[in-house]
Design a protein around this motif. Structure first.
Motif, PDB file in Angstrom:
ATOM      1  N   ASN A  32       8.226   7.268  -0.769  1.00 15.78           N
ATOM      2  CA  ASN A  32       8.160   7.011   0.287  1.00 15.78           C
ATOM      3  C   ASN A  32       9.467   7.319   1.490  1.00 15.78           C
ATOM      4  O   ASN A  32       9.088   7.719   1.928  1.00 15.78           O
ATOM      5  CB  ASN A  32       9.028   5.305   0.231  1.00 15.78           C
ATOM      6  CG  ASN A  32       8.232   4.269  -0.536  1.00 15.78           C
ATOM      7  OD1 ASN A  32       7.724   4.529  -1.424  1.00 15.78           O
ATOM      8  ND2 ASN A  32       8.444   2.934   0.263  1.00 15.78           N
ATOM      9  N   ALA A  62       4.536   1.679   3.600  1.00 17.93           N
ATOM     10  CA  ALA A  62       2.848   2.145   3.407  1.00 17.93           C
ATOM     11  C   ALA A  62       3.167   1.428   1.891  1.00 17.93           C
ATOM     12  O   ALA A  62       2.486   0.705   0.766  1.00 17.93           O
ATOM     13  CB  ALA A  62       2.282   2.593   4.060  1.00 17.93           C
ATOM     14  N   PRO A  63       3.196   2.533   1.090  1.00 19.98           N
ATOM     15  CA  PRO A  63       3.014   2.494  -0.282  1.00 19.98           C
ATOM     16  C   PRO A  63       3.678   1.575  -0.982  1.00 19.98           C
ATOM     17  O   PRO A  63       3.225   1.018  -1.803  1.00 19.98           O
ATOM     18  CB  PRO A  63       3.884   4.175  -0.715  1.00 19.98           C
ATOM     19  CG  PRO A  63       3.558   5.254   0.737  1.00 19.98           C
ATOM     20  CD  PRO A  63       4.590   3.729   1.751  1.00 19.98           C
ATOM     21  N   LEU A  65       3.759  -1.338  -0.348  1.00 20.86           N
ATOM     22  CA  LEU A  65       2.190  -2.911  -0.412  1.00 20.86           C
ATOM     23  C   LEU A  65       1.652  -2.525  -1.643  1.00 20.86           C
ATOM     24  O   LEU A  65       1.250  -2.978  -1.961  1.00 20.86           O
ATOM     25  CB  LEU A  65       2.238  -3.039   1.123  1.00 20.86           C
ATOM     26  CG  LEU A  65       1.102  -4.092   1.058  1.00 20.86           C
ATOM     27  CD1 LEU A  65       1.420  -5.186   0.720  1.00 20.86           C
ATOM     28  CD2 LEU A  65       0.513  -4.280   2.130  1.00 20.86           C
ATOM     29  N   SER A  66       0.538  -1.347  -1.337  1.00 24.60           N
ATOM     30  CA  SER A  66      -0.478  -0.861  -2.839  1.00 24.60           C
ATOM     31  C   SER A  66       0.556  -0.743  -4.071  1.00 24.60           C
ATOM     32  O   SER A  66      -0.204  -1.204  -5.043  1.00 24.60           O
ATOM     33  CB  SER A  66      -1.152  -0.116  -2.149  1.00 24.60           C
ATOM     34  OG  SER A  66       0.060   1.828  -1.716  1.00 24.60           O
ATOM     35  N   CYS A  70      -1.146  -3.317  -6.693  1.00 25.55           N
ATOM     36  CA  CYS A  70      -1.690  -2.888  -7.584  1.00 25.55           C
ATOM     37  C   CYS A  70      -0.925  -2.305  -9.282  1.00 25.55           C
ATOM     38  O   CYS A  70      -2.169  -2.685 -10.640  1.00 25.55           O
ATOM     39  CB  CYS A  70      -2.296  -1.318  -7.666  1.00 25.55           C
ATOM     40  SG  CYS A  70      -3.392  -1.134  -5.924  1.00 25.55           S
ATOM     41  N   ALA A 112      -3.679   5.621   5.988  1.00 28.14           N
ATOM     42  CA  ALA A 112      -4.665   5.169   4.372  1.00 28.14           C
ATOM     43  C   ALA A 112      -4.282   5.888   3.632  1.00 28.14           C
ATOM     44  O   ALA A 112      -4.524   5.239   3.051  1.00 28.14           O
ATOM     45  CB  ALA A 112      -6.138   5.318   5.381  1.00 28.14           C
ATOM     46  N   ARG A 114      -0.899   7.123   2.675  1.00 29.13           N
ATOM     47  CA  ARG A 114       0.344   6.811   2.329  1.00 29.13           C
ATOM     48  C   ARG A 114      -0.301   5.476   1.197  1.00 29.13           C
ATOM     49  O   ARG A 114       0.450   4.866   0.465  1.00 29.13           O
ATOM     50  CB  ARG A 114       1.293   5.784   3.288  1.00 29.13           C
ATOM     51  CG  ARG A 114       1.017   7.194   4.514  1.00 29.13           C
ATOM     52  CD  ARG A 114       1.721   8.045   4.036  1.00 29.13           C
ATOM     53  NE  ARG A 114       3.510   8.120   3.535  1.00 29.13           N
ATOM     54  CZ  ARG A 114       4.607   8.261   2.287  1.00 29.13           C
ATOM     55  NH1 ARG A 114       3.959   9.514   2.300  1.00 29.13           N
ATOM     56  NH2 ARG A 114       5.165   8.070   2.245  1.00 29.13           N
ATOM     57  N   PHE A 115      -1.151   4.491   1.755  1.00 34.31           N
ATOM     58  CA  PHE A 115      -1.759   3.109   0.805  1.00 34.31           C
ATOM     59  C   PHE A 115      -2.591   3.659  -0.452  1.00 34.31           C
ATOM     60  O   PHE A 115      -1.862   3.847  -1.599  1.00 34.31           O
ATOM     61  CB  PHE A 115      -2.843   2.554   1.025  1.00 34.31           C
ATOM     62  CG  PHE A 115      -2.017   1.535   2.374  1.00 34.31           C
ATOM     63  CD1 PHE A 115      -1.467   0.032   1.830  1.00 34.31           C
ATOM     64  CD2 PHE A 115      -2.079   1.785   3.521  1.00 34.31           C
ATOM     65  CE1 PHE A 115      -1.107  -1.113   2.471  1.00 34.31           C
ATOM     66  CE2 PHE A 115      -1.522   0.360   4.069  1.00 34.31           C
ATOM     67  CZ  PHE A 115      -1.304  -0.661   3.851  1.00 34.31           C
ATOM     68  N   GLY A 118      -0.137   5.005  -2.834  1.00 27.66           N
ATOM     69  CA  GLY A 118       0.876   3.982  -3.642  1.00 27.66           C
ATOM     70  C   GLY A 118       0.388   3.011  -4.456  1.00 27.66           C
ATOM     71  O   GLY A 118       0.501   3.143  -5.937  1.00 27.66           O
TER      72      GLY A 118
END
Length: 401
Positions: A32, A62-63, A65-66, A70, A112, A114-115, A118
């Motif tokens: 992050n 952003a990471p 959240l994923s 996941c 994207a 960064r997701f 994650g």
């Protein structure tokens, strides 16, 4: 999964598998915050994008959240298909997605990536937590859970310092720091072995003996909620401290870096003491001590018009968080049966990042309504209550641990 115990008499940090797992722990901090120093430069570099201000500020969380979405699924996959391949795949994906910002043409594609980063972190943290439970037991496991918090703190300090230097050269250069994870891959490939899977019959016996009435799931759920709340509170520091210091009249950029650096150094040092303190006070004592230290730190923060209480607050909050954090992993691994350690690790990982993601969403309206003083004093009261509740609950479950 059958546990693989370390050779007794040898410090846990001398085991190659422990070193590899600590390397993995360092990556989770890198995910992050590494690009934080580059955000103003990235906003200027993509000034033609009408959403540049919003997208650059979302690159850091952003990471999270994923990971939150996941990690539980990654835990199920780890239990069914194995941990080693997941860890190696996660590190490889970490390198690719992390470094992508060097070459991607615009902010939406960087966002994207960064997701995807994650997702890599979810794979790494879930596999790492399960492998700690598979490889180590007893005091070795407690020692390693403390060492991983130190690795995260000291690793974060190094990576963020490198990122600050790199961002002064080019706002894209901090993305190259994610490539350092490639150095860890050969070590992990050589020393991380897949734990031997037990037969279905022995798995069933383990499950029966370990959770005859699903007794481990309820304590685990409470641990997950407590860990999410703890991370939501702790994340007040990186998300709100710069604005608080600016309101107090400090040069926020310099003082924020100093305060967060002290937070990491304090956390890294006190996490090294975790095994000794845990042996003396048990899990109940650790939670009481850690939350009390954090509560005292937040009591001092409203008096940060002077430097000494500000620095003391940062040291106390960092120390308290570093003391309670290893216990979540250790207790979860003690509670979950071997064949469910991946799931437990995934849920724990998700709770960390859910807490981080929710922190500014909860704290910002509270600041608007009650100011920073009200937020910090209310947080201190909440932490004091958490210390009492956690200590009492753990004492009532002491036979389970």
């Amino acid at each position: 999964m059958a546990s693989i115990e370390i050779t007794r008499g040898k410090p846990v940090w001398q085991d190659g598998r422990a070193v590899a797992l600590l390397m993995a722990a360092m990556l989770t901090t890198m995910a992050n915050a590494t690009i934080s120093p580059a955000l103003p430069g990235l906003e200027r570099a993509f000034a033609d994008d009408p959403n540049a201000a919003m997208l650059t500020r979302l690159l850091v969380p952003a990471p999270s959240l994923s990971v939150a979405l996941c990690a539980p699924l990654a835990g199920i996959v780890a239990d069914r298909l194995g941990r080693r391949a997941m860890l190696l795949a996660g590190v490889a994906l970490f390198v690719i997605s992390g470094c992508a910002g060097l070459v991607l043409p615009d902010l939406p594609t960087i966002f994207a990536s960064r997701f995807i980063l994650g997702i890599a972190v979810a794979l790494i943290m879930t596999a790492q937590t399960a492998l700690i439970g598979d490889y180590f037991t007893g005091e070795d496991r407690n020692a390693l859970t403390g060492l991983q918090i130190s690795a995260r703190n000291f690793g974060g300090l190094v990576f963020i310092s490198l990122a600050g230097w790199a961002a002064a050269t080019s706002p894209r250069l901090p993305f190259a720091i994610y490539g350092l994870a490639a150095v860890f891959l050969p070590v992990m490939w050589l020393v991380i072995v897949e734990p031997t899977r037990a037969s279905p019959r022995s798995d069933a016996k383990a499950a029966d003996s370990h959770d005859g009435s699903a007794s481990w799931r309820f304590p685990l759920a409470l641990l997950v909620i407590l860990q999410a709340a703890t991370n939501m509170i702790f994340f007040l520091m990186p998300t709100q401290i710069a604005f608080f210091l600016e309101a107090q009249g400090y040069e926020s950029a310099i003082m924020t870096g100093t305060v967060l650096g002290m937070l990491m150094i304090s956390g890294g040092c006190f996490a090294l003491l975790y095994p000794r303190l845990q042996r003396v006070g048990g899990y109940a004592g650790i939670f009481a001590l850690g939350y009390a230290a954090m509560a005292l730190g937040f009591v001092l923060l409203p008096h940060a018009d002077a430097v000494p209480p500000l620095f003391a607050a940062a040291l106390l909050i960092g120390a308290g968080y570093a003391l309670v954090s290893p216990s979540f992993v250790a207790l979860a691994l003690n509670l979950a049966p071997p064949q469910s350690r991946g799931l437990a690790g995934g849920i724990l990982t998700a709770s960390i990042f859910i807490g981080q993601f929710c922190s500014p969403l909860v704290s910002t309206p509270l600041i608007a309504a009650h100011g920073y003083r009200g937020l910090f004093e209310g947080t201190a009261l909440l932490l004091a209550g958490m210390a009492l509740l956690a200590g009492g609950a753990l004492r009532s479950w002491r036979k389970a641990f």
